[in-house]
Write a protein that holds these residues in place. Structure first.
Motif, PDB file in Angstrom:
ATOM      1  N   PRO A 125       0.838  -1.314  -0.094  1.00  0.00           N
ATOM      2  CA  PRO A 125       0.003   0.018   0.284  1.00  0.00           C
ATOM      3  C   PRO A 125       0.660   0.962  -0.239  1.00  0.00           C
ATOM      4  O   PRO A 125       1.904   1.256   0.946  1.00  0.00           O
ATOM      5  CB  PRO A 125      -0.824  -0.441   1.329  1.00  0.00           C
ATOM      6  CG  PRO A 125      -0.464  -1.278   1.505  1.00  0.00           C
ATOM      7  CD  PRO A 125       0.544  -1.947   0.815  1.00  0.00           C
ATOM      8  N   VAL A 126       0.563   2.479  -0.433  1.00  0.00           N
ATOM      9  CA  VAL A 126       1.322   3.616  -1.074  1.00  0.00           C
ATOM     10  C   VAL A 126       0.901   5.011  -0.094  1.00  0.00           C
ATOM     11  O   VAL A 126      -0.551   4.996  -0.715  1.00  0.00           O
ATOM     12  CB  VAL A 126       1.540   3.979  -2.063  1.00  0.00           C
ATOM     13  CG1 VAL A 126       1.951   5.246  -2.209  1.00  0.00           C
ATOM     14  CG2 VAL A 126       2.634   2.931  -3.052  1.00  0.00           C
ATOM     15  N   HIS A 127       0.743   5.361   0.459  1.00  0.00           N
ATOM     16  CA  HIS A 127       0.943   6.594   1.341  1.00  0.00           C
ATOM     17  C   HIS A 127       1.997   7.112   2.084  1.00  0.00           C
ATOM     18  O   HIS A 127       3.230   6.978   1.907  1.00  0.00           O
ATOM     19  CB  HIS A 127      -0.593   5.985   1.779  1.00  0.00           C
ATOM     20  CG  HIS A 127      -0.406   5.489   3.280  1.00  0.00           C
ATOM     21  ND1 HIS A 127       0.464   4.930   4.162  1.00  0.00           N
ATOM     22  CD2 HIS A 127      -0.746   3.870   3.045  1.00  0.00           C
ATOM     23  CE1 HIS A 127       0.973   4.217   4.864  1.00  0.00           C
ATOM     24  NE2 HIS A 127       0.181   2.789   4.606  1.00  0.00           N
ATOM     25  N   ARG A 128       1.581   8.230   3.429  1.00  0.00           N
ATOM     26  CA  ARG A 128       2.745   8.506   3.914  1.00  0.00           C
ATOM     27  C   ARG A 128       3.333   8.142   4.739  1.00  0.00           C
ATOM     28  O   ARG A 128       2.817   7.592   5.394  1.00  0.00           O
ATOM     29  CB  ARG A 128       2.280  10.199   4.203  1.00  0.00           C
ATOM     30  CG  ARG A 128       3.533  11.033   4.759  1.00  0.00           C
ATOM     31  CD  ARG A 128       2.548  11.977   5.394  1.00  0.00           C
ATOM     32  NE  ARG A 128       3.913  13.393   5.860  1.00  0.00           N
ATOM     33  CZ  ARG A 128       3.906  14.170   6.816  1.00  0.00           C
ATOM     34  NH1 ARG A 128       2.567  15.001   6.645  1.00  0.00           N
ATOM     35  NH2 ARG A 128       4.378  14.596   6.726  1.00  0.00           N
ATOM     36  N   LEU A 163      10.255  -1.659  11.996  1.00  0.00           N
ATOM     37  CA  LEU A 163       8.833  -1.393  11.118  1.00  0.00           C
ATOM     38  C   LEU A 163       7.577  -1.962  11.632  1.00  0.00           C
ATOM     39  O   LEU A 163       7.051  -1.879  10.924  1.00  0.00           O
ATOM     40  CB  LEU A 163       8.916  -2.860   9.615  1.00  0.00           C
ATOM     41  CG  LEU A 163      10.698  -2.628   9.049  1.00  0.00           C
ATOM     42  CD1 LEU A 163      10.833  -2.795   7.794  1.00  0.00           C
ATOM     43  CD2 LEU A 163      10.249  -0.487   8.313  1.00  0.00           C
ATOM     44  N   TYR A 164       7.637  -2.095  13.093  1.00  0.00           N
ATOM     45  CA  TYR A 164       6.126  -2.609  13.633  1.00  0.00           C
ATOM     46  C   TYR A 164       5.008  -1.770  13.706  1.00  0.00           C
ATOM     47  O   TYR A 164       4.276  -2.345  12.751  1.00  0.00           O
ATOM     48  CB  TYR A 164       6.810  -3.254  14.942  1.00  0.00           C
ATOM     49  CG  TYR A 164       5.089  -3.292  15.543  1.00  0.00           C
ATOM     50  CD1 TYR A 164       5.226  -5.322  15.827  1.00  0.00           C
ATOM     51  CD2 TYR A 164       4.508  -2.549  16.347  1.00  0.00           C
ATOM     52  CE1 TYR A 164       3.901  -5.369  16.418  1.00  0.00           C
ATOM     53  CE2 TYR A 164       3.295  -3.161  16.993  1.00  0.00           C
ATOM     54  CZ  TYR A 164       2.628  -4.543  16.682  1.00  0.00           C
ATOM     55  OH  TYR A 164       1.510  -4.952  17.559  1.00  0.00           O
ATOM     56  N   ARG A 165       5.014  -0.338  13.863  1.00  0.00           N
ATOM     57  CA  ARG A 165       4.472   0.508  13.946  1.00  0.00           C
ATOM     58  C   ARG A 165       3.892   0.795  12.367  1.00  0.00           C
ATOM     59  O   ARG A 165       3.006   1.248  11.952  1.00  0.00           O
ATOM     60  CB  ARG A 165       5.319   1.647  14.161  1.00  0.00           C
ATOM     61  CG  ARG A 165       5.333   2.506  15.972  1.00  0.00           C
ATOM     62  CD  ARG A 165       5.687   3.518  16.105  1.00  0.00           C
ATOM     63  NE  ARG A 165       5.353   3.474  17.958  1.00  0.00           N
ATOM     64  CZ  ARG A 165       6.224   4.454  18.631  1.00  0.00           C
ATOM     65  NH1 ARG A 165       6.583   5.496  18.432  1.00  0.00           N
ATOM     66  NH2 ARG A 165       6.086   4.775  19.564  1.00  0.00           N
ATOM     67  N   VAL A 166       4.973   0.721  11.305  1.00  0.00           N
ATOM     68  CA  VAL A 166       5.121   0.729   9.870  1.00  0.00           C
ATOM     69  C   VAL A 166       4.013  -0.336   9.849  1.00  0.00           C
ATOM     70  O   VAL A 166       3.178  -0.025   8.574  1.00  0.00           O
ATOM     71  CB  VAL A 166       6.166   0.502   8.904  1.00  0.00           C
ATOM     72  CG1 VAL A 166       5.479   1.085   7.629  1.00  0.00           C
ATOM     73  CG2 VAL A 166       7.022   1.990   8.899  1.00  0.00           C
ATOM     74  N   ILE A 167       3.606  -1.328  10.002  1.00  0.00           N
ATOM     75  CA  ILE A 167       3.069  -2.496   9.354  1.00  0.00           C
ATOM     76  C   ILE A 167       1.401  -2.492  10.319  1.00  0.00           C
ATOM     77  O   ILE A 167       0.675  -2.756   9.679  1.00  0.00           O
ATOM     78  CB  ILE A 167       3.883  -3.695   9.892  1.00  0.00           C
ATOM     79  CG1 ILE A 167       5.226  -3.722   9.011  1.00  0.00           C
ATOM     80  CG2 ILE A 167       3.119  -5.066   9.297  1.00  0.00           C
ATOM     81  CD1 ILE A 167       5.872  -4.760   9.573  1.00  0.00           C
ATOM     82  N   CYS A 168       2.024  -2.072  11.910  1.00  0.00           N
ATOM     83  CA  CYS A 168       0.674  -1.755  12.083  1.00  0.00           C
ATOM     84  C   CYS A 168      -0.525  -0.887  11.665  1.00  0.00           C
ATOM     85  O   CYS A 168      -1.616  -0.936  11.298  1.00  0.00           O
ATOM     86  CB  CYS A 168       0.445  -0.864  13.134  1.00  0.00           C
ATOM     87  SG  CYS A 168       1.359  -2.386  14.904  1.00  0.00           S
ATOM     88  N   GLY A 169       0.480   0.620  10.431  1.00  0.00           N
ATOM     89  CA  GLY A 169      -0.587   1.677   9.955  1.00  0.00           C
ATOM     90  C   GLY A 169      -1.304   0.878   8.621  1.00  0.00           C
ATOM     91  O   GLY A 169      -1.867   1.420   8.320  1.00  0.00           O
ATOM     92  N   ASP A 170      -0.804  -0.317   8.458  1.00  0.00           N
ATOM     93  CA  ASP A 170      -1.181  -1.346   7.074  1.00  0.00           C
ATOM     94  C   ASP A 170      -2.455  -2.913   7.665  1.00  0.00           C
ATOM     95  O   ASP A 170      -2.049  -3.422   7.009  1.00  0.00           O
ATOM     96  CB  ASP A 170       0.007  -1.403   6.137  1.00  0.00           C
ATOM     97  CG  ASP A 170       0.506   0.005   4.988  1.00  0.00           C
ATOM     98  OD1 ASP A 170      -0.869   0.842   4.889  1.00  0.00           O
ATOM     99  OD2 ASP A 170       1.296   0.477   4.737  1.00  0.00           O
ATOM    100  N   LYS A 171      -2.005  -2.634   8.975  1.00  0.00           N
ATOM    101  CA  LYS A 171      -2.947  -3.874   9.346  1.00  0.00           C
ATOM    102  C   LYS A 171      -4.451  -3.927   8.854  1.00  0.00           C
ATOM    103  O   LYS A 171      -3.809  -5.225   8.267  1.00  0.00           O
ATOM    104  CB  LYS A 171      -3.522  -3.307  10.381  1.00  0.00           C
ATOM    105  CG  LYS A 171      -4.313  -4.614  11.485  1.00  0.00           C
ATOM    106  CD  LYS A 171      -4.646  -4.293  12.966  1.00  0.00           C
ATOM    107  CE  LYS A 171      -4.996  -5.360  13.375  1.00  0.00           C
ATOM    108  NZ  LYS A 171      -6.291  -5.618  13.291  1.00  0.00           N
TER     109      LYS A 171
END
Length: 248
Positions: A125-128, A163-171
């Motif tokens: 997924p692409v986003h900021r 990268l946990y928080r990054v991955i959580c952002g794309d849960k």
């Protein structure tokens, strides 16, 4: 028919214009195949438009920039899995690699053309501050696919990682695959993990996700490149078998 030997730099306008003239140590392409190659986008659309582990079917739709590929509320972009570590803090190793070659221009061109085949690409997924941005900016990960996949494995196990928080952002995205095995099987990544899916094949270092992710010595660098390209060749064969079986 999907051609796993197709080089996506070949239909990325201007990619080779001035290559190595911009940066004689490593080379800088004049365009980004993850954005510029229409063939790569179509291969992604064909390969990943299929039934998901959660039972849904992902039907990707090709869009014009900046949307690339979409499905439901998701907007996807392409990301490369194969790296050459062309970083300022790593230029001493790149210079040593160049000094080993009879013609370093030929060496880098061959490496990049192999790297930009479908086995070396995936979608996120692409986003900021999305995955394809953050994994390259994080010094511990340093854009390495083996360490990125280790972070994904840890996420599904409920473990922390850089990268946990990054991955959580794309849960919502990662939930589509239910678990780590589902993610690996969907994207045909079996050659990057152990037979029982319990661990990731780490290409350099111990995989502890501490310290700088860049190889320290020339020997470390060459070993890493050998292992990532071995994975690339195996994934290309796996994608070819899948494409033939599904008449893609």
């Amino acid at each position: 028919m999907i051609d796993v030997s197709f080089d996506f730099t070949s239909d990325s306008k201007g990619y080779w214009d001035g290559f190595l003239d911009r940066d004689p140590l490593a080379g800088v392409g004049g365009s980004d195949p993850d954005v510029a190659s229409s063939t790569l986008k179509e291969y992604h659309r064909l390969l990943w438009s299929k039934k998901l582990p959660n039972g849904e079917t992902m039907n990707l739709i090709s869009r014009k920039a900046p949307y690339y590929l979409t499905w439901k509320d998701f907007c996807f972009g392409s990301d490369t899995l194969i790296v050459g570590f062309r970083y300022v803090r790593n230029k001493h190793i790149i210079k040593q690699v160049n000094d080993m070659q009879d013609d370093y221009r030929v060496y880098w061109e061959n490496l990049f053309r192999k790297a930009y085949t479908i086995g070396g690409a995936i979608i996120f997924p692409v986003h900021r501050s999305s995955m394809n941005q953050r994994r390259g900016c994080n010094k511990i990960i340093s854009d390495r696919w083996d360490l990125t996949l280790e972070c994904i494995r840890r996420y599904y196990n409920g473990e922390d990682s850089p990268l946990y928080r990054v991955i959580c952002g794309d849960k919502d995205f990662f939930d589509l695959f239910v678990d780590f095995r589902g993610y690996v099987d969907f994207f045909l990544l079996q050659d990057a993990v152990s037979d029982d899916y319990s661990s990731v094949n780490i290409w350099e270092g111990d995989g502890s996700l501490t310290g700088d992710g860049l190889p320290i010595t020339l020997e470390d660098y060459l070993s890493f490149v050998e292992k990532e390209f071995d994975f690339l060749e195996k994934r290309n064969r796996r994608i070819n078998e899948y494409a033939v079986a599904h008449r893609l």
